[in-house]
Design a protein around this motif. Structure first.
Motif: not given
Ligand code: ATP
Length: 312
Positions: A158-175, A189-194
């Motif tokens: 997954l390359d930056e799977p949550t780039a540009g999504v809001d918090l609720a969508a991000r939590n859903h993706l995490h699930e 999971l490649a991410t800039h989001d520590l």
């Protein structure tokens, strides 16, 4: 390791563009059910690593094995959800998944069952009949993941799977990502989001100078580096003039974001915030706020990157 059947096993990987080595003897192993966070500043080589794993770049040296397979044989065990959404916008979610399923070699007889499974796993079943162009960013990202897992890969990238999504969508993706790992997939999971990495990764690694500089379980890396020390954060009302910047740096503060937010690692003793605040105000700084924070991956990696950066 002989007969290494882990989802991903990389030994001594060196990749260069011309004379410039971007990866230099990199080692990385991801087991079943592990979510590995690939972290690193811009241009560290994350995309280069992903492209090499996916067979798009040829390494100068080293071996990449996916589920024990090397060469082109490994590619069918990889699912890639790229950073740019790679879907047909004018087709429905179901039509997209059918097209991607056929492209990945799934037989007609197995296709509907796989589409059903992948859409349930990515939590997009309720949108199967909708056109992709009408979906929000978060939904598109989940469909992107569904398309990547149709062929039951053992390694999901997954390359930056949550780039540009809001918090609720991000939590859903995490699930979704966590559930896929629980089914046994290895996830890179490649991410800039520590914060994201700290929250969902079983292990993380910081890509620096062509290698994974720090690898480990996030909480363990943080407690090894900081023990009980805390961070003192100060927020200033306005950008400090040069003389005050010198003063802050002499006191051990470093910039966080922009020029009004600064951070300093405390010593082993509990820091005396009130005394510190008074001293800063006496020296002419316009202090808006001072507070303590538990150090996290952000603090750790900033420190590593700073320590290794060439002197200005
Ligand atoms: N095709 C290419 N030819 C030459 N140099 C390249 C090529 N692709 C990437 N590079 C260089 O290799 C280095 C690593 O790039 P890469 O895109 O892998 O980093 P990254 O960690 O993915 O960065 P970002 O977080 O910004 O996406 C950079 O210095 C980049 O300029």
């Amino acid at each position: 390791m002989e007969n290494d059947a882990r989802p991903l096993s990389i030994d001594g990987l060196t990749v260069a563009y011309g004379a410039r080595k971007v990866l230099d003897g990199l080692e990385l192993h991801i087991g079943r059910g592990e979510i590995f966070g690939l972290l690193g500043p811009n241009a560290a080589g994350k995309t280069t690593l992903i492209r090499t794993i996916c067979g798009r770049l040829k390494p100068a040296d080293g071996l990449v094995r996916v589920s024990g397979q090397t060469g082109r044989d490994r590619l069918r065990h990889i699912g890639l959800a790229p950073q740019e959404i790679a879907l047909y916008p004018h087709l429905t979610v179901q039509e997209n998944l059918e097209v991607f399923g056929r492209l990945s070699g799934i037989s007609r007889s197995a296709l509907s069952e796989r589409v059903e499974w992948a859409s349930a796993a990515s939590q997009v079943t309720e949108r199967l009949g909708e056109r992709v162009s009408l979906l929000s960013g978060g939904w598109k990202r989940r469909v992107n993941i569904a398309a990547a897992i149709l062929h039951l890969p053992s390694l999901l990238i997954l390359d930056e799977p949550t780039a540009g999504v809001d918090l609720a969508a991000r939590n859903h993706l995490h699930e979704v990502i966590t559930n896929l790992s629980l089914e046994g997939m290895g996830v890179l999971l490649a991410t800039h989001d520590l914060d994201q990495a700290e929250g969902i990764c079983s292990r993380v690694g910081l890509l620096q100078a062509g290698k994974l500089a720090l690898q480990g379980v996030p909480r363990q890396l943080i407690s090894d580096a900081f023990a009980d020390r805390k961070e003192v954060i100060i927020e200033l009302r306005r950008a400090p003039p040069a003389a005050h910047i010198d003063l802050l740096e002499a006191a051990g503060f470093a910039r966080q974001d922009g020029v009004t937010s600064w951070v300093m690692l405390s010593g082993n003793e509990a820091p005396q915030l009130e005394r510190l605040a008074q001293a800063l105000v006496r020296s002419g700084l316009e202090l808006k706020e001072i507070r303590l924070r538990e150090p996290g991956l952000n603090s750790l990696f900033l420190r590593v990157i700073r320590d290794k950066a060439p002197a200005q």
